[in-house]
Design a protein around this motif. Sequence first.
Motif, PDB file in Angstrom:
ATOM      1  N   TRP A 173      -2.011  66.943  61.637  1.00  0.00           N
ATOM      2  CA  TRP A 173      -2.767  66.272  62.940  1.00  0.00           C
ATOM      3  C   TRP A 173      -1.849  66.486  64.380  1.00  0.00           C
ATOM      4  O   TRP A 173      -2.429  66.927  65.226  1.00  0.00           O
ATOM      5  CB  TRP A 173      -2.881  64.844  62.640  1.00  0.00           C
ATOM      6  CG  TRP A 173      -3.009  64.183  64.071  1.00  0.00           C
ATOM      7  CD1 TRP A 173      -2.341  63.240  64.820  1.00  0.00           C
ATOM      8  CD2 TRP A 173      -4.395  64.292  64.980  1.00  0.00           C
ATOM      9  NE1 TRP A 173      -2.901  63.080  65.936  1.00  0.00           N
ATOM     10  CE2 TRP A 173      -4.025  63.541  66.080  1.00  0.00           C
ATOM     11  CE3 TRP A 173      -5.554  64.707  64.311  1.00  0.00           C
ATOM     12  CZ2 TRP A 173      -5.363  63.214  66.829  1.00  0.00           C
ATOM     13  CZ3 TRP A 173      -6.670  64.631  65.231  1.00  0.00           C
ATOM     14  CH2 TRP A 173      -6.433  64.026  66.575  1.00  0.00           C
ATOM     15  N   ILE A 221     -11.908  54.096  60.570  1.00  0.00           N
ATOM     16  CA  ILE A 221     -11.833  55.604  61.202  1.00  0.00           C
ATOM     17  C   ILE A 221     -12.199  55.688  62.486  1.00  0.00           C
ATOM     18  O   ILE A 221     -11.732  56.262  63.265  1.00  0.00           O
ATOM     19  CB  ILE A 221     -12.967  56.412  60.208  1.00  0.00           C
ATOM     20  CG1 ILE A 221     -12.424  56.638  58.817  1.00  0.00           C
ATOM     21  CG2 ILE A 221     -13.018  57.964  61.243  1.00  0.00           C
ATOM     22  CD1 ILE A 221     -13.100  57.340  58.023  1.00  0.00           C
ATOM     23  N   ARG A 222     -13.255  54.874  63.013  1.00  0.00           N
ATOM     24  CA  ARG A 222     -13.510  54.741  64.548  1.00  0.00           C
ATOM     25  C   ARG A 222     -12.420  54.102  65.206  1.00  0.00           C
ATOM     26  O   ARG A 222     -12.176  54.655  66.314  1.00  0.00           O
ATOM     27  CB  ARG A 222     -14.733  53.935  64.635  1.00  0.00           C
ATOM     28  CG  ARG A 222     -15.368  53.602  66.036  1.00  0.00           C
ATOM     29  CD  ARG A 222     -16.539  52.873  66.192  1.00  0.00           C
ATOM     30  NE  ARG A 222     -17.550  53.310  65.447  1.00  0.00           N
ATOM     31  CZ  ARG A 222     -18.468  54.476  65.640  1.00  0.00           C
ATOM     32  NH1 ARG A 222     -18.238  54.957  66.817  1.00  0.00           N
ATOM     33  NH2 ARG A 222     -19.468  54.855  64.950  1.00  0.00           N
ATOM     34  N   ARG A 259      -9.283  54.245  64.473  1.00  0.00           N
ATOM     35  CA  ARG A 259      -8.127  55.258  64.417  1.00  0.00           C
ATOM     36  C   ARG A 259      -8.315  56.327  65.534  1.00  0.00           C
ATOM     37  O   ARG A 259      -7.343  56.829  66.077  1.00  0.00           O
ATOM     38  CB  ARG A 259      -8.057  55.699  62.903  1.00  0.00           C
ATOM     39  CG  ARG A 259      -7.432  54.771  61.736  1.00  0.00           C
ATOM     40  CD  ARG A 259      -7.589  55.392  60.593  1.00  0.00           C
ATOM     41  NE  ARG A 259      -7.381  54.432  59.561  1.00  0.00           N
ATOM     42  CZ  ARG A 259      -7.609  54.820  58.128  1.00  0.00           C
ATOM     43  NH1 ARG A 259      -7.917  55.812  57.824  1.00  0.00           N
ATOM     44  NH2 ARG A 259      -7.507  53.842  57.438  1.00  0.00           N
ATOM     45  N   CYS A 260      -9.429  56.891  65.635  1.00  0.00           N
ATOM     46  CA  CYS A 260      -9.765  57.794  66.513  1.00  0.00           C
ATOM     47  C   CYS A 260      -9.690  57.453  68.058  1.00  0.00           C
ATOM     48  O   CYS A 260      -9.183  58.214  68.630  1.00  0.00           O
ATOM     49  CB  CYS A 260     -11.524  58.293  66.502  1.00  0.00           C
ATOM     50  SG  CYS A 260     -11.864  59.355  64.794  1.00  0.00           S
ATOM     51  N   LYS A 261     -10.256  56.205  68.251  1.00  0.00           N
ATOM     52  CA  LYS A 261     -10.126  55.664  69.477  1.00  0.00           C
ATOM     53  C   LYS A 261      -8.328  55.267  69.716  1.00  0.00           C
ATOM     54  O   LYS A 261      -7.908  55.846  71.018  1.00  0.00           O
ATOM     55  CB  LYS A 261     -10.565  54.335  69.561  1.00  0.00           C
ATOM     56  CG  LYS A 261     -10.530  53.398  71.043  1.00  0.00           C
ATOM     57  CD  LYS A 261     -11.077  52.020  71.029  1.00  0.00           C
ATOM     58  CE  LYS A 261     -11.281  51.477  72.579  1.00  0.00           C
ATOM     59  NZ  LYS A 261     -11.862  50.137  72.520  1.00  0.00           N
ATOM     60  N   PHE A 287      -9.238  60.456  70.261  1.00  0.00           N
ATOM     61  CA  PHE A 287      -9.773  61.530  69.591  1.00  0.00           C
ATOM     62  C   PHE A 287     -11.351  61.399  69.392  1.00  0.00           C
ATOM     63  O   PHE A 287     -11.645  60.226  68.876  1.00  0.00           O
ATOM     64  CB  PHE A 287      -9.391  61.812  68.262  1.00  0.00           C
ATOM     65  CG  PHE A 287     -10.070  62.929  67.656  1.00  0.00           C
ATOM     66  CD1 PHE A 287      -9.846  64.251  67.920  1.00  0.00           C
ATOM     67  CD2 PHE A 287     -10.952  62.750  66.309  1.00  0.00           C
ATOM     68  CE1 PHE A 287     -10.427  65.260  67.126  1.00  0.00           C
ATOM     69  CE2 PHE A 287     -11.377  63.720  65.611  1.00  0.00           C
ATOM     70  CZ  PHE A 287     -11.169  64.836  66.102  1.00  0.00           C
ATOM     71  N   MET A 305     -14.741  60.669  68.106  1.00  0.00           N
ATOM     72  CA  MET A 305     -15.059  60.760  66.682  1.00  0.00           C
ATOM     73  C   MET A 305     -16.230  61.844  66.124  1.00  0.00           C
ATOM     74  O   MET A 305     -16.076  62.402  65.192  1.00  0.00           O
ATOM     75  CB  MET A 305     -15.678  59.200  66.430  1.00  0.00           C
ATOM     76  CG  MET A 305     -15.936  58.999  64.738  1.00  0.00           C
ATOM     77  SD  MET A 305     -16.326  57.274  64.508  1.00  0.00           S
ATOM     78  CE  MET A 305     -16.845  57.700  62.541  1.00  0.00           C
ATOM     79  N   ILE A 313     -15.025  65.033  64.680  1.00  0.00           N
ATOM     80  CA  ILE A 313     -14.377  65.287  63.618  1.00  0.00           C
ATOM     81  C   ILE A 313     -14.790  66.541  62.504  1.00  0.00           C
ATOM     82  O   ILE A 313     -14.097  67.055  62.015  1.00  0.00           O
ATOM     83  CB  ILE A 313     -14.556  64.127  62.683  1.00  0.00           C
ATOM     84  CG1 ILE A 313     -13.550  62.777  63.222  1.00  0.00           C
ATOM     85  CG2 ILE A 313     -14.345  64.342  60.900  1.00  0.00           C
ATOM     86  CD1 ILE A 313     -14.061  61.512  62.400  1.00  0.00           C
TER      87      ILE A 313
END
Length: 206
Positions: A24, A49-50, A52-54, A58, A60, A63
């Motif tokens: 990553w 996951i949403r 974590r992306c924020k 990144f 979403m 992905i």
Amino acid sequence: MLKYVIFDFDGTIADSRVVFVSAWNEIAEKYHFKKMKLAELENMKKLTIRERCKMLDFPMYKIPIFIPQLYKLYRQSINDLLLYDGMKDVLNELNKKGYKTAIISSNSEENIKLFLRRNSIENVTDILCSSHIFGKDKLLSKFLKQKQLDTTEVIYVGDEQRDIIACKKAGIKIIWVTWGYDSIEVVQSEEPDYKASLPGEIMQLI
């Protein structure tokens, strides 16, 4: 009657935290996303996951674009991938008891086969992979159809909220394991069928 035990790979059989963070961070460096530290993963387990992306700046929706690149970098560090203590014993015990084992994962088949060979794991009969991290229910349904199995003849073992959601869509029971990427705070609303806190507990639930 149970015939197959299907496993997730990352966070269930393989401890890929070091490899994932390294891969990553290479992507983050190149495309100006936020890097992560290994020590941050424990707190990230409590995030969806949403979320974590924020946290990583990144988008979403990107992905599917970056998954192939992530697993290509992952493969370069595959020698750093660890087998969770006790998981090889579980796979061997399942084989002795006459159960077949499979892996269904969003990782690549090449990465999984390399890891299994390196750890002398020879009793996994099937590996199905997809780069669509939210499409595991389709892989499960495909597997059932290919093997002419009823939903009662398989059980899935996985560590993430999306594993539980996929199993519910496919009508398959799941053993959620606590040592992977998602914490109880993330998965409890999905109500997994069973919970294993140690690899040895998987055998007690089957």
